[in-house]
Design a protein around this motif. Structure first.
Motif, mmCIF file in Angstrom:
data_model
loop_
_atom_site.group_PDB
_atom_site.id
_atom_site.type_symbol
_atom_site.label_atom_id
_atom_site.label_comp_id
_atom_site.label_asym_id
_atom_site.label_seq_id
_atom_site.Cartn_x
_atom_site.Cartn_y
_atom_site.Cartn_z
ATOM 1 N N MET A 108 0.824 -1.198 0.000
ATOM 2 C CA MET A 108 0.000 0.000 0.000
ATOM 3 C C MET A 108 0.858 1.248 0.000
ATOM 4 S SD MET A 108 -3.149 -0.092 -0.181
ATOM 5 C CE MET A 108 -3.263 1.568 -0.661
ATOM 6 N N ARG B 8 1.928 4.585 3.932
ATOM 7 C CA ARG B 8 1.390 4.162 5.220
ATOM 8 C C ARG B 8 1.708 5.227 6.249
ATOM 9 N NH1 ARG B 8 0.104 -1.477 5.311
ATOM 10 N NH2 ARG B 8 0.940 -2.412 3.469
ATOM 11 N N PHE C 93 -5.161 0.867 13.411
ATOM 12 C CA PHE C 93 -6.600 1.036 13.199
ATOM 13 C C PHE C 93 -7.306 1.232 14.542
ATOM 14 C CE2 PHE C 93 -5.727 -0.789 8.981
ATOM 15 C CZ PHE C 93 -6.494 0.065 8.196
ATOM 16 N N TYR D 67 -5.520 -6.061 6.583
ATOM 17 C CA TYR D 67 -4.825 -4.779 6.712
ATOM 18 C C TYR D 67 -4.205 -4.681 8.104
ATOM 19 C CZ TYR D 67 -8.116 -3.437 2.929
ATOM 20 O OH TYR D 67 -8.871 -3.372 1.791
ATOM 21 N N THR E 31 -1.812 -1.837 8.955
ATOM 22 C CA THR E 31 -1.617 -0.422 9.297
ATOM 23 C C THR E 31 -2.489 0.428 8.388
ATOM 24 O OG1 THR E 31 0.684 -1.119 9.343
ATOM 25 C CG2 THR E 31 0.262 1.196 9.789
ATOM 26 N N THR F 173 -3.517 3.358 5.849
ATOM 27 C CA THR F 173 -2.781 4.187 4.892
ATOM 28 C C THR F 173 -2.953 5.641 5.315
ATOM 29 O OG1 THR F 173 -4.670 4.535 3.446
ATOM 30 C CG2 THR F 173 -3.368 2.559 3.037
ATOM 31 N N GLN G 138 -6.407 6.958 5.154
ATOM 32 C CA GLN G 138 -7.251 6.325 6.180
ATOM 33 C C GLN G 138 -7.013 6.958 7.550
ATOM 34 O OE1 GLN G 138 -6.155 2.203 5.577
ATOM 35 N NE2 GLN G 138 -7.353 2.079 3.678
ATOM 36 N N GLY H 262 -5.588 3.905 -5.719
ATOM 37 C CA GLY H 262 -4.911 2.872 -4.927
ATOM 38 C C GLY H 262 -4.446 3.352 -3.564
ATOM 39 N N SER H 263 -4.985 4.482 -3.099
ATOM 40 C CA SER H 263 -4.526 5.037 -1.819
ATOM 41 C C SER H 263 -5.255 4.430 -0.621
ATOM 42 C CB SER H 263 -4.743 6.557 -1.816
ATOM 43 O OG SER H 263 -6.117 6.829 -2.047
ATOM 44 N N GLY H 264 -6.216 3.559 -0.882
ATOM 45 C CA GLY H 264 -6.966 2.935 0.209
ATOM 46 C C GLY H 264 -8.195 3.744 0.590
ATOM 47 N N LYS H 265 -8.759 4.472 -0.363
ATOM 48 C CA LYS H 265 -9.875 5.366 -0.005
ATOM 49 C C LYS H 265 -11.171 4.607 0.284
ATOM 50 C CE LYS H 265 -10.688 6.664 -4.760
ATOM 51 N NZ LYS H 265 -11.679 5.639 -5.103
ATOM 52 N N THR H 266 -11.335 3.400 -0.266
ATOM 53 C CA THR H 266 -12.573 2.652 0.007
ATOM 54 C C THR H 266 -12.715 2.406 1.509
ATOM 55 O OG1 THR H 266 -12.198 1.562 -2.092
ATOM 56 C CG2 THR H 266 -13.922 0.641 -0.701
ATOM 57 N N ASP I 121 -4.425 -6.006 -7.819
ATOM 58 C CA ASP I 121 -3.247 -5.424 -7.186
ATOM 59 C C ASP I 121 -1.943 -5.721 -7.914
ATOM 60 O OD1 ASP I 121 -4.577 -4.110 -5.227
ATOM 61 O OD2 ASP I 121 -4.401 -5.712 -3.747
ATOM 62 N N ARG J 217 0.433 -0.772 -6.894
ATOM 63 C CA ARG J 217 -0.549 -0.670 -5.808
ATOM 64 C C ARG J 217 -0.217 -1.632 -4.683
ATOM 65 N NH1 ARG J 217 -5.976 0.973 -8.136
ATOM 66 N NH2 ARG J 217 -6.918 -0.383 -6.619
HETATM 67 P P1 AMP Z 1 -8.493 1.481 -2.846
HETATM 68 O O1 AMP Z 1 -7.710 2.759 -3.048
HETATM 69 O O2 AMP Z 1 -9.524 1.607 -1.787
HETATM 70 O O3 AMP Z 1 -9.022 0.961 -4.160
HETATM 71 O O4 AMP Z 1 -7.467 0.376 -2.301
HETATM 72 C C1 AMP Z 1 -6.407 -0.128 -3.060
HETATM 73 C C2 AMP Z 1 -5.961 -1.499 -2.577
HETATM 74 O O5 AMP Z 1 -5.303 -1.400 -1.307
HETATM 75 C C3 AMP Z 1 -7.094 -2.490 -2.386
HETATM 76 O O6 AMP Z 1 -6.671 -3.743 -2.869
HETATM 77 C C4 AMP Z 1 -7.294 -2.545 -0.882
HETATM 78 O O7 AMP Z 1 -7.791 -3.795 -0.454
HETATM 79 C C5 AMP Z 1 -5.881 -2.333 -0.374
HETATM 80 N N1 AMP Z 1 -5.823 -1.662 0.959
HETATM 81 C C6 AMP Z 1 -6.598 -0.647 1.385
HETATM 82 N N2 AMP Z 1 -6.225 -0.270 2.632
HETATM 83 C C7 AMP Z 1 -5.200 -1.051 3.000
HETATM 84 C C8 AMP Z 1 -4.384 -1.150 4.183
HETATM 85 N N3 AMP Z 1 -4.548 -0.347 5.217
HETATM 86 N N4 AMP Z 1 -3.403 -2.077 4.201
HETATM 87 C C9 AMP Z 1 -3.223 -2.896 3.128
HETATM 88 N N5 AMP Z 1 -3.944 -2.867 1.998
HETATM 89 C C10 AMP Z 1 -4.932 -1.955 1.925
#
Ligand code: AMP
Length: 410
Positions: free
Chosen positions: A1, A4, A10, A28, A30, A32, A35, A55-59, A312, A338
């Motif tokens: 990711m 971080r 979390f 997960y 740690t 991002t 997050q 790919g920054s983990g915004k979901t 990924d 990513r």
């Molecule tokens: P997203 O930007 O939400 O599309 O996330 C991109 C990828 O990173 C996806 O495969 C997520 O499952 C993964 N991801 C999101 N948050 C984390 C985290 N804290 N640690 C590891 N992987 C993550």
């Protein structure tokens, strides 16, 4: 990711125990950067605009606090997440189901191209959060399959793509029908002026959480280019793919070129396919499944179709046609590098595309995009004898040059 955050866990962000178990189940460890910045603010009730790289983990940045806030409440539709494509809809819902599995919340999807009755039946079985594309969400509203009366939280994801895809009027209609009392979150990789306009109208007091600027691309990605004549691109691509052992995403600018190039690669015996907006929802879905499972390794895509791709381990992104703007370049290259992995972006730059290339080069964090030696073959990186016909600059393979057994031109 990418990015971080240091020393934050979390658990420190204030999430409840069932949600933390869901995070653990997602694997997960740690948070991002986006997050750790966004989650406490959203939990505290702030309206927020998240500007995050692909790919920054915004979901999880919006999904975890939403689940946290809605868990334990009365049943009924309380969270709405609006996304531009079916693929993203499925992907966001899948992620949310993993995070929410110990929180007892029902997450449903609503997207076009499939029987509306199936979605309606799913809602009847229990609906707390809907992840929806704008058109189908409006259909459900008009049929009274859902009601916005209890909605407390709304997320607009990929707002800039919504704009590109012409969804802004629908988004405004949806926002006008939502209850006044609600928490709004908006995520976008970039902020075009129309998105700013939407923000001014519906989230005027929102706080901004910015990860990078519009011209930034993840540091895990190495950028290269190959100078090549337009009519030699298909052959160059074939050779590039031949030396790759992993997954490659190939971008073209037009749907027709996309289909043609994918077919040409298939005919050449390569494990390739194409995805673009003219393919039906089912065909797009099975194409993505085959790509994420590794059945096809080379996927030719247009920008819009590529939005839903969440794989990924894409090792290489190829710009077969150079993107028409910097933002598209960043979106495209963000499909690789990513989840903490490194990635490569390789652009095939024809003489007519040099200007577009120069714009990207100038903005890419001052990092120079080095020239890469072309794979051995005819005519790369050098002027080539013109064989009849005009210049062909963009949009896919099979572009009519017969050059022996070149797979992609076969
Ligand atoms: P997203 O930007 O939400 O599309 O996330 C991109 C990828 O990173 C996806 O495969 C997520 O499952 C993964 N991801 C999101 N948050 C984390 C985290 N804290 N640690 C590891 N992987 C993550």
């Amino acid at each position: 990711m990418p990015s971080r955050s240091n020393c934050v866990s979390f658990a420190n962000l204030g999430l409840k125990e069932p949600i933390l178990r869901g995070v653990l189940a997602a694997g997960y460890e740690t948070p991002t950067e986006i997050q750790s910045n966004a989650i406490p603010k959203i939990l505290a009730g702030a309206e927020l605009i998240g500007l995050g790289q692909t790919g920054s983990g915004k979901t999880a940045a919006f999904g975890l606090p939403m689940l946290d806030k809605l868990s334990g409440g009365p049943p009924g539709l309380r969270g709405v997440i609006i996304v531009p494509t079916r693929e993203l809809c499925v992907q966001v819902a899948e992620n949310l189901r993993v995070y929410s599995q110990f929180a007892g919340l029902n997450v449903c999807t609503a997207f076009g191209g499939v029987d509306i009755g199936i979605q309606e039946s799913a809602f009847k079985r229990g609906l707390d959060i809907v992840v929806a594309c704008p058109g189908r969400l409006i259909d459900h509203l008009e049929r009274r399959n859902i009601s916005f009366d209890q909605v407390q939280m709304v997320v607009l994801d990929e707002a800039d793509r919504m704009l590109d895809m012409g969804f802004m009027p629908q988004i405004r209609r949806i926002f006008l029908r939502l209850p006044q009392e609600r928490q709004n979150l908006l995520f976008s990789a970039t902020m075009p002026k129309e998105v700013e306009g939407l923000v001014n109208d519906f989230l005027p007091n929102a706080e901004r959480v910015q990860i990078g600027t519009r011209s930034q691309s993840a540091k895990t990605i190495t950028h290269r280019f190959v100078a090549v004549n337009a009519h030699d691109k298909a052959e160059a691509l074939e050779r590039i793919l031949a030396r790759e052992s992993g997954r490659v995403l190939v971008f073209v600018n037009k749907k027709l070129g996309c289909e043609k190039l994918g077919n040409a690669l298939k005919r050449a015996g390569l494990p390739a396919d194409s995805i673009h907006g003219d393919k039906g929802a089912e065909a797009r879905y099975s194409c993505l499944q085959a790509f994420s499972r590794g059945k096809t390794r080379f996927l030719v895509a247009t920008d819009v179709a590529a939005r839903g791709i969440d794989v990924d381990d894409i090792e290489l992104v190829v710009n077969y046609d150079f993107p028409l703007g910097l933002e598209d370049y960043i979106h495209r290259s963000g499909r690789t590098g990513r989840a903490g992995k490194t990635g490569r972006a390789l652009s095939l730059v024809a003489p007519m595309e040099k200007r577009l290339f120069a714009v990207v080069q100038a903005h890419l964090q001052g990092r120079e995009i080095p020239h890469e030696a072309a794979p051995p073959g005819r005519g790369y990186g050098m002027p080539k004898r013109r064989e009849g016909g005009g210049r062909r600059e963009s949009g896919g393979g099979g572009r009519g040059r017969s050059r022996g057994r070149s797979a992609a031109t076969a």
